[in-house]
Structure formats: C-alpha cells, structure tokens
Scaffold this motif. Structure first.
Motif, PDB file in Angstrom:
ATOM      1  N   ASN A   1       0.812  -1.218   0.000  1.00  0.00           N
ATOM      2  CA  ASN A   1       0.000   0.000   0.000  1.00  0.00           C
ATOM      3  C   ASN A   1       0.847   1.270   0.000  1.00  0.00           C
ATOM      4  OD1 ASN A   1      -2.401  -1.451   0.065  1.00  0.00           O
ATOM      5  ND2 ASN A   1      -2.558  -1.403   2.301  1.00  0.00           N
ATOM      6  N   SER A   2       2.178   1.118  -0.004  1.00  0.00           N
ATOM      7  CA  SER A   2       3.059   2.291   0.122  1.00  0.00           C
ATOM      8  C   SER A   2       2.591   3.163   1.284  1.00  0.00           C
ATOM      9  CB  SER A   2       3.105   3.096  -1.180  1.00  0.00           C
ATOM     10  OG  SER A   2       3.702   2.340  -2.206  1.00  0.00           O
ATOM     11  N   ALA A   3       2.401   2.530   2.418  1.00  0.00           N
ATOM     12  CA  ALA A   3       1.742   3.169   3.556  1.00  0.00           C
ATOM     13  C   ALA A   3       2.594   4.273   4.181  1.00  0.00           C
ATOM     14  CB  ALA A   3       1.416   2.127   4.617  1.00  0.00           C
ATOM     15  N   ARG A   4       1.895   5.221   4.769  1.00  0.00           N
ATOM     16  CA  ARG A   4       2.507   6.237   5.629  1.00  0.00           C
ATOM     17  C   ARG A   4       1.769   6.186   6.961  1.00  0.00           C
ATOM     18  NH1 ARG A   4       4.843  11.905   5.041  1.00  0.00           N
ATOM     19  NH2 ARG A   4       4.291  12.975   6.968  1.00  0.00           N
ATOM     20  N   LEU A   5       2.497   5.877   8.019  1.00  0.00           N
ATOM     21  CA  LEU A   5       1.904   5.762   9.346  1.00  0.00           C
ATOM     22  C   LEU A   5       2.301   6.953  10.195  1.00  0.00           C
ATOM     23  CD1 LEU A   5       2.695   2.024  10.182  1.00  0.00           C
ATOM     24  CD2 LEU A   5       0.598   2.949   9.196  1.00  0.00           C
ATOM     25  N   ASN A   6       1.320   7.573  10.860  1.00  0.00           N
ATOM     26  CA  ASN A   6       1.686   8.590  11.832  1.00  0.00           C
ATOM     27  C   ASN A   6       2.177   7.896  13.101  1.00  0.00           C
ATOM     28  OD1 ASN A   6      -0.576   7.923  13.474  1.00  0.00           O
ATOM     29  ND2 ASN A   6      -1.885   9.355  12.336  1.00  0.00           N
ATOM     30  N   ALA A   7       2.656   8.683  14.038  1.00  0.00           N
ATOM     31  CA  ALA A   7       3.272   8.099  15.230  1.00  0.00           C
ATOM     32  C   ALA A   7       2.299   7.236  16.010  1.00  0.00           C
ATOM     33  CB  ALA A   7       3.834   9.207  16.119  1.00  0.00           C
ATOM     34  N   SER A   8       1.064   7.682  16.153  1.00  0.00           N
ATOM     35  CA  SER A   8       0.079   6.913  16.910  1.00  0.00           C
ATOM     36  C   SER A   8      -0.197   5.566  16.245  1.00  0.00           C
ATOM     37  CB  SER A   8      -1.220   7.716  17.039  1.00  0.00           C
ATOM     38  OG  SER A   8      -2.203   6.982  17.731  1.00  0.00           O
ATOM     39  N   GLN A   9      -0.317   5.571  14.921  1.00  0.00           N
ATOM     40  CA  GLN A   9      -0.549   4.322  14.199  1.00  0.00           C
ATOM     41  C   GLN A   9       0.646   3.379  14.322  1.00  0.00           C
ATOM     42  OE1 GLN A   9      -1.280   6.304  10.449  1.00  0.00           O
ATOM     43  NE2 GLN A   9      -3.464   5.824  10.508  1.00  0.00           N
ATOM     44  N   ALA A  10       1.841   3.937  14.209  1.00  0.00           N
ATOM     45  CA  ALA A  10       3.044   3.112  14.327  1.00  0.00           C
ATOM     46  C   ALA A  10       3.180   2.521  15.724  1.00  0.00           C
ATOM     47  CB  ALA A  10       4.279   3.941  13.971  1.00  0.00           C
ATOM     48  N   LEU A  11       2.809   3.285  16.734  1.00  0.00           N
ATOM     49  CA  LEU A  11       2.848   2.787  18.109  1.00  0.00           C
ATOM     50  C   LEU A  11       1.854   1.644  18.296  1.00  0.00           C
ATOM     51  CD1 LEU A  11       3.967   3.226  21.035  1.00  0.00           C
ATOM     52  CD2 LEU A  11       2.005   4.744  21.405  1.00  0.00           C
ATOM     53  N   ASP A  12       0.670   1.802  17.729  1.00  0.00           N
ATOM     54  CA  ASP A  12      -0.385   0.804  17.910  1.00  0.00           C
ATOM     55  C   ASP A  12       0.001  -0.563  17.356  1.00  0.00           C
ATOM     56  OD1 ASP A  12      -2.043   2.575  19.202  1.00  0.00           O
ATOM     57  OD2 ASP A  12      -3.271   3.029  17.442  1.00  0.00           O
ATOM     58  N   ILE A  13       0.805  -0.606  16.285  1.00  0.00           N
ATOM     59  CA  ILE A  13       1.131  -1.903  15.681  1.00  0.00           C
ATOM     60  C   ILE A  13       2.540  -2.370  16.050  1.00  0.00           C
ATOM     61  CG2 ILE A  13      -0.461  -1.527  13.779  1.00  0.00           C
ATOM     62  CD1 ILE A  13       1.932  -0.990  11.972  1.00  0.00           C
ATOM     63  N   GLY A  14       3.184  -1.682  16.989  1.00  0.00           N
ATOM     64  CA  GLY A  14       4.441  -2.174  17.516  1.00  0.00           C
ATOM     65  C   GLY A  14       5.702  -1.690  16.821  1.00  0.00           C
ATOM     66  N   LEU A  15       5.583  -0.722  15.912  1.00  0.00           N
ATOM     67  CA  LEU A  15       6.779  -0.209  15.246  1.00  0.00           C
ATOM     68  C   LEU A  15       7.479   0.862  16.062  1.00  0.00           C
ATOM     69  CD1 LEU A  15       5.583  -0.011  11.536  1.00  0.00           C
ATOM     70  CD2 LEU A  15       6.646  -1.906  12.764  1.00  0.00           C
ATOM     71  N   LEU A  16       6.752   1.485  16.965  1.00  0.00           N
ATOM     72  CA  LEU A  16       7.339   2.429  17.909  1.00  0.00           C
ATOM     73  C   LEU A  16       7.197   1.881  19.320  1.00  0.00           C
ATOM     74  CD1 LEU A  16       6.035   5.940  16.717  1.00  0.00           C
ATOM     75  CD2 LEU A  16       8.300   4.942  16.334  1.00  0.00           C
ATOM     76  N   ASP A  17       8.122   2.297  20.175  1.00  0.00           N
ATOM     77  CA  ASP A  17       8.073   1.898  21.581  1.00  0.00           C
ATOM     78  C   ASP A  17       7.456   2.963  22.469  1.00  0.00           C
ATOM     79  OD1 ASP A  17       9.742  -0.717  21.587  1.00  0.00           O
ATOM     80  OD2 ASP A  17      10.900   0.688  20.392  1.00  0.00           O
ATOM     81  N   ASP A  18       7.476   4.215  21.997  1.00  0.00           N
ATOM     82  CA  ASP A  18       6.937   5.292  22.825  1.00  0.00           C
ATOM     83  C   ASP A  18       6.801   6.541  21.961  1.00  0.00           C
ATOM     84  OD1 ASP A  18       5.940   6.572  25.040  1.00  0.00           O
ATOM     85  OD2 ASP A  18       7.816   6.603  26.158  1.00  0.00           O
ATOM     86  N   ILE A  19       5.991   7.481  22.436  1.00  0.00           N
ATOM     87  CA  ILE A  19       5.856   8.804  21.827  1.00  0.00           C
ATOM     88  C   ILE A  19       6.186   9.825  22.898  1.00  0.00           C
ATOM     89  CG2 ILE A  19       4.267  10.464  20.780  1.00  0.00           C
ATOM     90  CD1 ILE A  19       2.710   8.113  19.628  1.00  0.00           C
ATOM     91  N   ALA A  20       7.003  10.810  22.541  1.00  0.00           N
ATOM     92  CA  ALA A  20       7.455  11.827  23.501  1.00  0.00           C
ATOM     93  C   ALA A  20       7.228  13.222  22.932  1.00  0.00           C
ATOM     94  CB  ALA A  20       8.941  11.636  23.812  1.00  0.00           C
ATOM     95  N   GLU A  21       7.152  14.183  23.816  1.00  0.00           N
ATOM     96  CA  GLU A  21       7.115  15.579  23.381  1.00  0.00           C
ATOM     97  C   GLU A  21       8.444  15.930  22.700  1.00  0.00           C
ATOM     98  OE1 GLU A  21       4.594  17.730  23.503  1.00  0.00           O
ATOM     99  OE2 GLU A  21       3.327  16.120  24.333  1.00  0.00           O
ATOM    100  N   PRO A  22       8.420  16.886  21.767  1.00  0.00           N
ATOM    101  CA  PRO A  22       9.655  17.211  21.042  1.00  0.00           C
ATOM    102  C   PRO A  22      10.851  17.492  21.939  1.00  0.00           C
ATOM    103  CG  PRO A  22       7.798  18.246  19.949  1.00  0.00           C
ATOM    104  CD  PRO A  22       7.262  17.629  21.210  1.00  0.00           C
TER     105      PRO A  22
END
Length: 236
Positions: free
Chosen positions: A147-168
């Motif tokens: 799908n040539s996907a683009r995931l935002n941070a929340s989406q990436a976190l939900d499927i396990g590609l990110l470990d955390d989201i932090a403020e800049p």
C-alpha cells in the motif's frame, strides 16, 4: 548522539552520510566510550531516505546504493550497546527501514514512517523484509509495503513499530533515559542484545533477497522510471 544533519533536504542520506553512519555505529558501538547510541535528525525530519538525486539517470547502481544502507543495519546489529532511533519527523523509505533494525524507536507526535517504494518501482532495504513482519506481523507488513503506507506516530505505536511517543523537547532525553535504564551497572545488556536480535545469517539472507529484488526492478527499467518521477515531483 548521532544527528543526521542536512535539514534543507530533509536529511536525505547521501552516499557519504550512509558510510559515515555505519562507521560511527562501529566506532561507538564497541561500548568502550558510550553506553548507547541515539540516532536522530536535524530540523523537521528524521530522514527522507536515500538522496535520489545521486542515482538519477539511465543506469544507476542501485545494488551499491542498497549495500550502503544494508551496512548501517549490519553495524547496528553488531554493537555491544543499545541503538535507539529518536524519530523527530518523517522517516522515509530506507531511513524508516534502518530504524526497524535498531533496538528501540521513540518518536514525537509529528513523527511518521513512510514506505513509498512499491508506488515508485523501488524495493525495501536494510532487511526490512525480515524486521517489518517481525515487529508488525506478516500480513500487516505485506499490506504496509504494497500500500506504500505512511503511518503517523500513533498508528506506528499501535502496531508495535514504535516503543513510545514523547514531546519534542523530551524526545532525545527519553531515548537517553531508556539507554541508561538498560545499561545499569553490572547489567548483562550486551549478552541479551546478542540473544534477542535476529541472527545475522537470517538478516543477511533477507538482504540477499532484497538485493535480488532491486536487481530485478533495475533491469526492468521500473526503478529508473520511478526515480525520475519522484525527482520531477520535487522540481529537480
């Protein structure tokens, strides 16, 4: 901390930058100088991936270009210390793929991971064909790439590609804090990195399949057409 610094070009990675990144990982990764390595980008992007302007033309050497990316993954997987991606903005193509081989990924809410390869006739690198199914599951990984996907941070976190989201302002400190937690005195972190990372033979096998795939799209002309289309869209 290693900072990819070419903000006017969204930190698109030249050949020299990819060579330097692999070299720095090997230099600091032996654990004699630092407890871990944080990799981030300057400005509003993590990295736009490979600098396609270096491979414009009818006969690009995409196999050599891919090997420069693959060597970053080789270097990251043989460190004695944790490697953490601090994803401050978009991570495109090979940049997002190399981050999959790191030990952790933390992003800001503005972070995103994008895989445009299928839509422009290119192929994944950095053993992403191994790491993406390992992290997100085989079926989802296939759909993301096709799908040539683009995931935002929340989406990436939900499927396990990110470990955390932090403020800049907290992004790099959060990555450093994670490394400090993992490398407390008398910890067996180095041993467990070797145990928990995928075997290098499996990584090399995935890379070999990816090299065969990029050879195919280059020989067919699909890759050259896709690169020309992307560069035309960028006004180059």
């Amino acid at each position: 901390m290693i900072v990819m610094s070419r903000p006017a070009k969204l930190n698109a990675l030249t050949r020299d930058m990819r060579q330097d990144l692999a070299g720095l990982l090997r230099h600091y990764g032996d654990g004699s100088q630092v407890r871990g390595v944080v990799i981030t980008g300057e400005g509003r992007a993590f990295s736009a991936g490979m600098d396609l302007s270096e491979v414009a033309g009818p006969d690009p050497d995409l196999l050599s270009e891919m090997n420069l990316f693959n060597d970053i993954t080789r270097a990251a997987l043989t460190t004695e210390v944790p490697v953490v991606a601090a994803i401050n903005g978009v991570a495109v193509g090979g940049a997002g793929e190399m981050a999959l081989s790191f030990d952790a990924r933390i992003a800001t809410a503005q972070g995103a991971i994008s895989w445009p390869e299928t839509s422009v006739g290119l192929t994944v690198s950095n053993a992403a064909s191994l790491f993406l199914p390992r992290l997100a599951g085989a079926s989802r990984a296939l759909h993301l790439i096709l799908n040539s996907a683009r995931l935002n941070a929340s989406q990436a976190l939900d499927i396990g590609l990110l470990d955390d989201i932090a403020e800049p302002d907290d992004l790099v400190p959060a990555a450093i804090q994670l490394i400090h937690w993992w490398t407390q005195p008398d910890s067996s972190t180095a041993a467990h990195l070797r145990l928990m990372r995928p075997p290098l033979r499996a990584v090399e096998a995935a890379m070999a399949r990816e090299v065969a795939a990029v050879r195919q799209v280059q020989e067919s002309g699909i890759a050259q057409a896709g690169i020309a289309t992307v560069l035309a869209g960028q006004g180059k």
